[in-house]
Design a protein around this motif. Structure first.
Motif, mmCIF file in Angstrom:
data_model
loop_
_atom_site.group_PDB
_atom_site.id
_atom_site.type_symbol
_atom_site.label_atom_id
_atom_site.label_comp_id
_atom_site.label_asym_id
_atom_site.label_seq_id
_atom_site.Cartn_x
_atom_site.Cartn_y
_atom_site.Cartn_z
ATOM 1 N N UNK A 130 -2.538 5.829 -2.296
ATOM 2 C CA UNK A 130 -2.296 4.888 -1.211
ATOM 3 C C UNK A 130 -3.087 3.605 -1.401
ATOM 4 N N UNK A 131 -3.316 2.905 -0.301
ATOM 5 C CA UNK A 131 -4.065 1.645 -0.343
ATOM 6 C C UNK A 131 -5.560 1.915 -0.257
ATOM 7 N N UNK A 132 -6.369 1.109 -0.946
ATOM 8 C CA UNK A 132 -7.825 1.264 -0.813
ATOM 9 C C UNK A 132 -8.289 0.818 0.568
ATOM 10 N N UNK A 133 -9.350 1.439 1.062
ATOM 11 C CA UNK A 133 -9.871 1.065 2.380
ATOM 12 C C UNK A 133 -10.556 -0.303 2.340
ATOM 13 N N UNK A 152 2.298 -1.906 -13.518
ATOM 14 C CA UNK A 152 1.907 -0.791 -12.653
ATOM 15 C C UNK A 152 0.860 -1.226 -11.641
ATOM 16 N N UNK A 153 -0.131 -1.984 -12.094
ATOM 17 C CA UNK A 153 -1.170 -2.458 -11.176
ATOM 18 C C UNK A 153 -0.576 -3.389 -10.119
ATOM 19 N N UNK A 154 0.359 -4.223 -10.531
ATOM 20 C CA UNK A 154 0.984 -5.148 -9.583
ATOM 21 C C UNK A 154 1.820 -4.402 -8.556
ATOM 22 N N UNK A 155 2.590 -3.414 -9.018
ATOM 23 C CA UNK A 155 3.389 -2.618 -8.085
ATOM 24 C C UNK A 155 2.488 -1.904 -7.099
ATOM 25 N N UNK A 156 1.442 -1.266 -7.609
ATOM 26 C CA UNK A 156 0.518 -0.565 -6.713
ATOM 27 C C UNK A 156 -0.085 -1.529 -5.693
ATOM 28 N N UNK A 157 -0.417 -2.756 -6.130
ATOM 29 C CA UNK A 157 -1.061 -3.722 -5.239
ATOM 30 C C UNK A 157 -0.130 -4.212 -4.145
#
Length: 325
Positions: free
Chosen positions: A26-29, A90-95
């Motif tokens: 998920x998203x980082x806190x 992948x990093x961009x999609x996750x972000x």
């Protein structure tokens, strides 16, 4: 042709990997890239804000344009390194996607409603949508959650995947920047009525294809496909948003529930048209059903975006070969 194959593969593998990471963590806190963008955009707003459209357009151009340019430079830096290109995608999609956090927030509110704890549900609702929680009872909060899951499936996931398929990393980052700017300044308050006009209109344009892809995917991802198509055709145009209308109507039809009606934003009461009038009222259990539908819509949309990009690359390669023959 090899360049097209590399970029298509980078998107396909990178998008799948990025969604998998989002699903797992998920998203980082703290330290979320979108939050950093929001703080930067707010600082730019403090310098540029005037009560006119031109200043708002400049704010949109600076914030979104800088983000797209940064994405283009990063993509250019890894264009000849396939593994790095996949990692960057992948990093961009996750972000930029937020499907897992969306589902978690929705289910947390659903759990509170199921336990009869309306105070906790009202406390959590602003994490998901901008409704006035104190004016809502349990069924109204359940409806608000289902509507937010539907709309944010498009805004927080599918729209980004579409523009990633079209324009790679710059498309992913640019879409999220535009969507975030709309959330920050695109609403019709006295401060942003003129200043936020450009962001709101650009978000409508950028969100248009993703919203239609979301609606199509909702008809293919389970539930009641005929109901989804029927509600989309009959009710989507009644919604004041050109993009939320198709998404919410198709979700309503697929789930067999009735969405829309009276709601309150910032003390302002709105009477929205009913979507899928043949459906039943939303129940708490429908929140979990909406989250599961959202996940299936994400999978269908990823397949469609990857497949579309592969087809376009193949057609372009064929056309290029024909011109060189």
């Amino acid at each position: 042709m090899p360049g097209r194959i590399r970029t298509t593969g980078a998107f396909a593998y990178g998008a799948a990997l990025g969604l998998a990471v989002d699903r797992l963590v998920g998203d980082p806190r703290r330290g979320h890239p979108v939050a950093f963008f929001g703080r930067t955009a707010a600082a730019v707003e403090q310098r540029l804000h005037r009560d006119d459209r031109a200043r708002g357009a400049l704010h949109t151009a600076v914030c979104a344009g800088t983000t797209v340019a940064a994405g283009a430079l990063a993509a250019r830096a890894v264009r000849n390194r396939p593994a790095a290109a996949v990692a960057l995608t992948a990093a961009s999609v996750w972000a930029v996607v937020g499907g897992t956090t969306l589902g978690r927030e929705a289910q947390a509110i659903g759990g509170a409603l199921a336990a009869g704890d309306l105070d906790v549900a009202r406390e959590r609702l602003p994490h998901l949508c901008g409704r006035d929680p104190q004016s809502l009872d349990g069924p109204a909060m359940a409806r608000a959650v289902v509507e937010s899951v539907a709309e944010n499936t498009s805004d927080a996931v599918v729209g980004a995947l579409f523009w990633g398929a079209v324009a790679g990393v710059p498309g992913l980052l640019g879409f999220r920047a535009v969507n975030t700017l709309d959330a920050m300044v695109g609403h019709k308050s006295p401060r942003y009525l003129r200043f936020g006009w450009a962001s709101a209109r650009l978000d409508d344009v950028a969100g248009w294809p993703g919203a239609r892809l979301t609606a199509v995917a909702a008809t293919l991802a389970g539930g009641d496909p005929r109901g989804a198509v029927r509600a989309w055709r009959a009710d989507a145009a009644k919604h004041p948003s050109p993009n939320a209308g198709p998404v919410e109507a198709s979700f309503a039809g697929a789930l067999g529930v009735r969405l829309g009606g009276t709601l309150s934003y910032g003390g302002r009461v709105e009477h929205r048209p009913v979507l899928n009038g043949e459906g039943r009222p939303v129940e708490v259990a429908d929140i979990d059903r909406a989250v599961r539908l959202s996940r299936r819509v994400t999978a269908v949309s990823l397949a469609a975006c990857v497949g579309g990009r592969l087809i376009v690359s193949a057609l372009s390669a064929r056309a290029s070969k024909g011109r060189n023959a």
